[in-house]
Design an enzyme around this catalytic site. Sequence first.
Site, short mmCIF file in Angstrom:
data_model
loop_
_atom_site.label_atom_id
_atom_site.label_comp_id
_atom_site.label_asym_id
_atom_site.label_seq_id
_atom_site.Cartn_x
_atom_site.Cartn_y
_atom_site.Cartn_z
N HIS A 199 6.78 5.14 3.28
CA HIS A 199 5.82 4.18 3.80
C HIS A 199 6.28 3.56 5.12
CE1 HIS A 199 2.61 1.08 2.28
NE2 HIS A 199 2.37 1.51 3.50
N TYR A 209 0.89 -1.77 -2.90
CA TYR A 209 -0.45 -2.35 -2.88
C TYR A 209 -0.71 -3.07 -4.21
CZ TYR A 209 -1.31 0.96 0.99
OH TYR A 209 -1.24 1.68 2.16
N PRO A 235 -9.16 3.68 10.18
CA PRO A 235 -9.90 4.42 11.22
C PRO A 235 -11.07 3.65 11.81
CG PRO A 235 -10.51 5.22 9.05
CD PRO A 235 -9.39 4.25 8.84
#
Length: 324
Positions: free
Chosen positions: A122, A56, A202
């Site tokens: 990951h 990231y 989510p």
Amino acid sequence: MKTRVLGAGGPVVSALGLGCMGMSEFYGRGDEQESIAVIHRALDLGVTFLDTADMYGMGHNEELVGRAIRGRRDEVVLATKFGIRREGGTRSVDNSPEYIRAACDASLRRLGVDHIDVYYMHRRDPEVPVEESVGAMAELVREGKVRHLGLSEVSADTLRRAVAVHPIAALQSEYSLFTRGLEREILPAAREAGTALVAYSPISRGLLTGAVPPAEELPDDDFRKHIPRNVGENAAHNAGLVAEVMKIAESAGLTAAQLALAWLLAQGDDVVPIPGTKRIAYLEENVAAADVTLTPEQLGALERAVPADAVRGERYLSMAEVER
């Protein structure tokens, strides 16, 4: 804040975590000081589970999280990931034992900590046996650099092979009202293995709020500009589903985001959503969902409004790298 446990014998975490990815890239420009303020506010509200990854922002996100938790390390269950290499504008997946060790050491340096609480693979490289990769990760546990292991976006079979080598505390996969494919095989396999499901995206990258503009109106540095479910006819169809979710949320006195998070929390005590945000107002809105208990009638209404196969469009441009 209510708590949940990651796997058998795993760490106790807040029922809702905080995904930090968007503070560094993928959703437009961020502000470092504001992002640090969000993390501090999250800790003040009882959010103990922070999620980042070495890819990231090319390491920037780990450095940012490390600065934010300095002096508050004992309040945090810290999760990060390895496996996606970004070099020269290209991406590759590396699960080799040599890379795992080097990646862990680099993450520890960027985070400024002496151990990682949950260390995830990951993405999986199918050319490297998962037993070999998890074996190398287990060595990090024995050395005290890592406390618990996790996997991300793997198939049920891969998970079963992994837990035969070492306990897997958490499986991180995309899970939301808009993404439910894992309910068929992957979630049952996680429960069989005693592995918690950490649900990223989510709120379906904000799509479930109804506030994300159509793809053509998003800037080029916003990941959602390119995902198939937010483009053209797919976007129009899915917007209709979101409108139904918003009606149910309004009748329950909730925002659509709160309803989506409460639905996930109702899927089992072994499900831990990690909504991401870089705004304190959205953080506080999300955290309030931890205290919501949906009625059977509300859950039924959501099931009718958004059946498991209702969403149109893939969640990535290419699905080749997931569910291996």
